[in-house]
Design an enzyme around this catalytic site. Structure first.
Site, mmCIF file in Angstrom:
data_model
loop_
_atom_site.group_PDB
_atom_site.id
_atom_site.type_symbol
_atom_site.label_atom_id
_atom_site.label_comp_id
_atom_site.label_asym_id
_atom_site.label_seq_id
_atom_site.Cartn_x
_atom_site.Cartn_y
_atom_site.Cartn_z
ATOM 1 N N ASP A 105 0.849 -1.183 0.000
ATOM 2 C CA ASP A 105 0.000 0.000 0.000
ATOM 3 C C ASP A 105 0.888 1.238 0.000
ATOM 4 O OD1 ASP A 105 0.835 -0.816 2.512
ATOM 5 O OD2 ASP A 105 -1.175 -1.057 3.301
ATOM 6 N N GLU A 175 -6.014 3.232 3.447
ATOM 7 C CA GLU A 175 -6.564 3.807 4.670
ATOM 8 C C GLU A 175 -8.041 4.158 4.536
ATOM 9 O OE1 GLU A 175 -5.124 3.604 7.334
ATOM 10 O OE2 GLU A 175 -2.983 3.499 6.919
#
Length: 443
Positions: A105, A175
């Site tokens: 990520d 997120e």
């Protein structure tokens, strides 16, 4: 020596840990990379970008992967509002064999860093709500990207040791749990090939740097984000009888919501309801028209989370009716984010555990426990139809961790402005472990 074999996803996996063998030169090769990887990590840490805005981060990652000979495609991913994402797909083909997806990520958090480190982030930006916020890699995605680049370099240099296709994913917006979905919505597997296996890691201060922790089955809960609007009838604060106070009604709803898990769910099935935001009113002597709330629901079961949403809707409307709210002012309960639980495939988990023990030593591979935190990496497994595993990468100073366990005072964890992984041993362990796992899967 006889060995037991597991058939997972159409592939044969050796279930005997002793059969996995790390390359003899892997540790020294990774160690030689450390100076460059350290600079990479510090660069990424100093220059974080929020979810949906990973423009420079993705360009940097893509450029580094191209230098290593990977075929890189940028801007992969479509969000629900029609905007394009900053997803990256880097492919290295090496003959016939399985296709392995390794994911990192890329996004950071709206957190003002307070570590005091010489490479600390000082970035400020304006968020979607128009607020001026600090930005920090407070969840370790900078570690993850650095580990991916180190692994990419090791795998490119060892093409004689494996066969198949390596598919590296730079995923945006973890997120906000919509980045993996955005990439899948952009026909990720139709464009770049459907993987046979999915592998990911996540750093943590619950384990010491130099170690990893693995687990078969549920590792991270699924999450559902819900917006609730409680409506009332506005009035002067001195004359509450002339209106219907949505703030009082909201207070009752919040307390009722906490009984959904404790009194309406099977106590043997973990579940959490959290009211994370509440906004209402403009002045202390005005009864407002409405109150809005943001809730997070977590469970390892999609069905349980769906039931929680249904119960929240029932509780809100039942309280409103009892309070005399007009029919055209009934509350609304709306789901706006959803991500599945992270469920580790047992056969693939046994495989990567053996690889980790061979590369790091059995004493440095621990058993993980399930936690109620959430990730969107599960999107890549397509409902568990593709064997997938995420493991924990220890990032804590071993002495401080020991002191923390003795005192009962936790170390700063992810999302804290004080979160600071011990980067050198964490990166070295991550690259060593992921490379060893990838080589065993593609051997």
């Amino acid at each position: 020596m006889r060995s037991c074999l597991l058939i997972v996803g159409g592939m044969l996996f050796a279930a005997v840990p002793a059969m996995a063998q790390a390359p003899a030169d892997l540790s020294s090769s990774v160690q030689a990379q450390l100076p460059e990887l350290t600079e990479t990590y510090k660069h990424l840490h100093r220059n974080p970008e929020l979810s949906h805005h990973e423009e420079q981060t993705s360009a940097y990652l893509a450029g580094e992967l191209r230098k290593l000979g990977y075929m890189v495609t940028e801007h992969v991913g479509n969000y629900e509002d029609g905007a394009h994402a900053y997803g990256i797909v880097a492919v290295l083909e090496n003959g016939a064999g399985p296709r392995l997806l390794i994911r990192t990520d890329m996004d950071a958090l709206p957190v003002e860093e307070k570590t005091g480190l010489d490479y600390a982030s000082t970035v400020k930006t304006t968020n979607a709500q128009g607020q001026n916020v600090g930005v920090m890699h407070a969840c370790g995605h900078d570690i993850h990207m650095t580990v991916l680049l180190g692994t990419a370099r090791e795998m490119a240099a060892r093409k004689s040791k494996w066969h198949g296709t390596l598919m590296l994913i730079g995923q945006p917006s973890e997120e906000t749990i919509d980045g993996a979905k955005a990439m899948m919505e952009d026909r990720l597997y139709e464009r770049f090939g459907k993987p046979d296996y999915v592998l990911a890691e996540h750093d943590t201060n619950e384990f010491a740097a130099g170690t990893i922790a693995v687990k078969a089955g549920p590792l991270l809960a699924g999450a559902t984000s819900v917006n609730v609007v409680i409506r009332g009838v506005g009035s002067h604060g001195s004359a509450p009888q002339a209106g219907k106070d949505p703030i009082v009604l909201s207070a009752e709803f919040i307390l009722a919501a906490q009984t959904i898990v404790s009194r309406q769910m099977d106590p043997q099935i973990p579940a959490v309801v959290t009211v994370g935001t509440i906004h209402g009113g403009t002045k202390n002597n005005i009864i407002p028209e409405e109150v809005t709330m943001g809730l997070s629901l977590r469970s390892f079961s999609d069905e349980v989370r769906a039931k929680m949403v249904s119960e929240l809707d029932r509780e809100a409307k039942g309280l409103a009716e009892g309070y005399g709210i007009p029919a055209d002012r009934m509350p609304t309960v709306k789901v706006f984010e959803n991500t599945p639980a992270t469920i580790n495939d047992p056969g693939l988990n046994a495989k990567i555990r053996a690889s980790g023990e061979a590369a790091l030593g059995k004493e440095n591979v621990f058993d993980a426990r399930p936690v109620m935190g959430s990730e969107d990496v599960g999107q890549f497994s397509q409902g568990g139809t593709i064997p997938a595993v995420m493991f924990w990468l220890g990032a804590a100073d071993s002495q401080k961790l020991a002191e923390s366990k003795k005192s009962g005072v936790s170390l700063p964890m992810q999302h804290s402005p004080l979160f600071a992984p011990v980067y050198e041993p964490t990166i070295r362990t991550g690259v060593t472990a992921v490379t060893a796992m990838a080589l065993d899967i593609l051997r």
